[in-house]
Design a protein around this motif. Structure first.
Motif, PDB file in Angstrom:
ATOM      1  N   THR A   6      37.640  32.412  43.875  1.00  0.00           N
ATOM      2  CA  THR A   6      38.665  33.449  43.745  1.00  0.00           C
ATOM      3  C   THR A   6      38.834  34.200  45.062  1.00  0.00           C
ATOM      4  O   THR A   6      39.859  34.827  45.295  1.00  0.00           O
ATOM      5  N   VAL A   7      37.826  34.115  45.926  1.00  0.00           N
ATOM      6  CA  VAL A   7      37.866  34.784  47.231  1.00  0.00           C
ATOM      7  C   VAL A   7      38.426  33.852  48.304  1.00  0.00           C
ATOM      8  O   VAL A   7      39.253  34.246  49.123  1.00  0.00           O
ATOM      9  N   THR A   8      37.984  32.573  48.294  1.00  0.00           N
ATOM     10  CA  THR A   8      38.381  31.652  49.359  1.00  0.00           C
ATOM     11  C   THR A   8      39.727  30.976  49.080  1.00  0.00           C
ATOM     12  O   THR A   8      40.391  30.531  49.996  1.00  0.00           O
ATOM     13  N   LYS A   9      40.118  30.887  47.810  1.00  0.00           N
ATOM     14  CA  LYS A   9      41.405  30.260  47.462  1.00  0.00           C
ATOM     15  C   LYS A   9      42.185  31.164  46.499  1.00  0.00           C
ATOM     16  O   LYS A   9      42.474  30.778  45.357  1.00  0.00           O
ATOM     17  N   PRO A  10      42.554  32.335  46.957  1.00  0.00           N
ATOM     18  CA  PRO A  10      43.199  33.290  46.041  1.00  0.00           C
ATOM     19  C   PRO A  10      44.532  32.787  45.487  1.00  0.00           C
ATOM     20  O   PRO A  10      44.941  33.206  44.399  1.00  0.00           O
ATOM     21  N   GLU A  11      45.210  31.868  46.230  1.00  0.00           N
ATOM     22  CA  GLU A  11      46.510  31.396  45.749  1.00  0.00           C
ATOM     23  C   GLU A  11      46.383  30.577  44.464  1.00  0.00           C
ATOM     24  O   GLU A  11      47.356  30.368  43.757  1.00  0.00           O
ATOM     25  N   GLU A  12      45.158  30.125  44.153  1.00  0.00           N
ATOM     26  CA  GLU A  12      44.974  29.315  42.938  1.00  0.00           C
ATOM     27  C   GLU A  12      44.583  30.162  41.730  1.00  0.00           C
ATOM     28  O   GLU A  12      44.294  29.620  40.662  1.00  0.00           O
ATOM     29  N   HIS A  13      44.522  31.463  41.900  1.00  0.00           N
ATOM     30  CA  HIS A  13      44.113  32.339  40.804  1.00  0.00           C
ATOM     31  C   HIS A  13      45.096  33.490  40.664  1.00  0.00           C
ATOM     32  O   HIS A  13      45.920  33.710  41.535  1.00  0.00           O
ATOM     33  N   CYS A  68      47.732  41.177  34.549  1.00  0.00           N
ATOM     34  CA  CYS A  68      49.172  40.954  34.410  1.00  0.00           C
ATOM     35  C   CYS A  68      49.591  39.574  34.880  1.00  0.00           C
ATOM     36  O   CYS A  68      50.753  39.199  34.744  1.00  0.00           O
ATOM     37  N   GLY A  69      48.681  38.797  35.470  1.00  0.00           N
ATOM     38  CA  GLY A  69      49.030  37.430  35.875  1.00  0.00           C
ATOM     39  C   GLY A  69      49.728  37.326  37.213  1.00  0.00           C
ATOM     40  O   GLY A  69      50.162  36.242  37.606  1.00  0.00           O
ATOM     41  N   SER A  70      49.853  38.431  37.940  1.00  0.00           N
ATOM     42  CA  SER A  70      50.495  38.391  39.264  1.00  0.00           C
ATOM     43  C   SER A  70      49.504  37.921  40.320  1.00  0.00           C
ATOM     44  O   SER A  70      48.326  37.733  40.052  1.00  0.00           O
ATOM     45  N   ARG A  71      50.021  37.793  41.551  1.00  0.00           N
ATOM     46  CA  ARG A  71      49.147  37.464  42.685  1.00  0.00           C
ATOM     47  C   ARG A  71      48.269  38.667  43.003  1.00  0.00           C
ATOM     48  O   ARG A  71      48.609  39.799  42.680  1.00  0.00           O
ATOM     49  N   TYR A  72      47.155  38.407  43.634  1.00  0.00           N
ATOM     50  CA  TYR A  72      46.304  39.504  44.089  1.00  0.00           C
ATOM     51  C   TYR A  72      45.927  39.281  45.539  1.00  0.00           C
ATOM     52  O   TYR A  72      46.135  38.193  46.090  1.00  0.00           O
ATOM     53  N   VAL A  73      45.413  40.323  46.155  1.00  0.00           N
ATOM     54  CA  VAL A  73      44.960  40.248  47.531  1.00  0.00           C
ATOM     55  C   VAL A  73      43.445  40.463  47.525  1.00  0.00           C
ATOM     56  O   VAL A  73      42.916  41.154  46.642  1.00  0.00           O
ATOM     57  N   ARG A  82      42.262  41.886  54.868  1.00  0.00           N
ATOM     58  CA  ARG A  82      42.834  41.450  53.590  1.00  0.00           C
ATOM     59  C   ARG A  82      43.474  40.077  53.729  1.00  0.00           C
ATOM     60  O   ARG A  82      44.002  39.753  54.799  1.00  0.00           O
ATOM     61  N   TRP A  83      43.474  39.291  52.673  1.00  0.00           N
ATOM     62  CA  TRP A  83      44.154  38.005  52.676  1.00  0.00           C
ATOM     63  C   TRP A  83      44.543  37.622  51.249  1.00  0.00           C
ATOM     64  O   TRP A  83      43.992  38.143  50.287  1.00  0.00           O
ATOM     65  N   ARG A  84      45.544  36.703  51.164  1.00  0.00           N
ATOM     66  CA  ARG A  84      45.969  36.260  49.836  1.00  0.00           C
ATOM     67  C   ARG A  84      46.095  34.745  49.740  1.00  0.00           C
ATOM     68  O   ARG A  84      46.594  34.224  48.738  1.00  0.00           O
ATOM     69  N   THR A  85      45.670  34.042  50.804  1.00  0.00           N
ATOM     70  CA  THR A  85      45.690  32.577  50.788  1.00  0.00           C
ATOM     71  C   THR A  85      44.384  32.064  51.402  1.00  0.00           C
ATOM     72  O   THR A  85      43.666  32.823  52.055  1.00  0.00           O
ATOM     73  N   SER A  86      44.128  30.754  51.231  1.00  0.00           N
ATOM     74  CA  SER A  86      42.905  30.204  51.815  1.00  0.00           C
ATOM     75  C   SER A  86      42.988  30.202  53.343  1.00  0.00           C
ATOM     76  O   SER A  86      41.986  30.387  54.023  1.00  0.00           O
ATOM     77  N   ARG A  87      44.197  30.028  53.899  1.00  0.00           N
ATOM     78  CA  ARG A  87      44.335  30.111  55.361  1.00  0.00           C
ATOM     79  C   ARG A  87      44.062  31.529  55.835  1.00  0.00           C
ATOM     80  O   ARG A  87      43.417  31.743  56.860  1.00  0.00           O
ATOM     81  N   GLY A  88      44.567  32.475  55.069  1.00  0.00           N
ATOM     82  CA  GLY A  88      44.314  33.880  55.396  1.00  0.00           C
ATOM     83  C   GLY A  88      42.825  34.173  55.370  1.00  0.00           C
ATOM     84  O   GLY A  88      42.297  34.886  56.231  1.00  0.00           O
TER      85      GLY A  88
END
Ligand SMILES: [Zn+2]
Ligand SMILES: [Zn+2]
Length: 197
Positions: free
Chosen positions: A153-160, A165-170, A179-185
């Motif tokens: 959930t930390v290294t690949k946030p885009e997959e969770h 509420c089901g939205s994206r998280y940072v 802060r990051w919201r993707t695995s590249r980030g």
């Protein structure tokens, strides 16, 4: 009422919870006066620690003046919320009572009996600062979760998704604020954070 979000285990602050160090100290003094414990509060002073890492509170004994300073840890208060934090105040007050009455204080039988009487924990309450936090990006959703390790959930946030509420998280690295919201980030942030990870 303070809501306890069962999905995240994060306690929501209520409107009238203290928001500043001064408010916390005022509330602690007021609370202490209402605890059913025969302790001379004129001999107790209060402070806030911003640096303590594990101890939620501490009692500092001044032998010459026969007084006690109770230090409350700001990060512990933020992590527990006011209701749970009152236990820290009760625990440190029992230390103050024991020191002022008996000239010393520990976690022995006398301490435990008094702690039980006022419903305080028998051990110095501790807390831990999370290394990482997940924070929902949706306006109005205050979902947040603590993470101590670099799980998926930390290294690949885009997959969770946000657990509420089901939205994206940072993801935020608490010490550095990265802060990051993707695995590249994540990879970039991890490089910048380096040894401070
Ligand atoms: Zn203690
Ligand atoms: Zn959300």
């Amino acid at each position: 009422m303070a809501g306890d979000d069962s999905q995240s285990g994060v306690r929501a602050a209520t409107e009238d919870d203290p928001r500043t160090e001064d408010e916390l100290l005022d509330r602690a003094r007021e609370y202490a006066a209402a605890v059913d414990l025969d302790v001379d509060l004129d001999s107790v002073s209060w402070g806030v620690s911003r640096r303590a890492k594990r101890r939620a509170g501490a009692a500092v004994y001044h032998r010459a003046e026969e007084s006690v300073t109770i230090r409350l840890t700001w990060a512990a208060y933020r992590s527990f919320g006011w209701d749970e934090f009152t236990d820290v105040i009760r625990h440190e007050l029992v230390h103050a009572w024991e020191f002022l009455e008996h000239g010393e204080s520990g976690h022995g039988e006398r301490f435990r009996a008094k702690a039980d009487a006022v419903g305080a924990s028998r051990h110095c309450p501790s807390f831990s600062v999370p290394r990482l936090q997940l924070l929902c990006t949706e306006t109005g959703c205050d979902w947040t979760v603590d993470r101590f390790k670099a799980s998926k959930t930390v290294t690949k946030p885009e997959e969770h998704r946000c657990g509420a509420c089901g939205s994206r998280y940072v993801v935020e690295h608490v010490d550095t604020g990265e802060r990051w919201r993707t695995s590249r980030g994540y990879e970039g942030a991890r490089e910048r954070i380096g040894e401070e990870w």
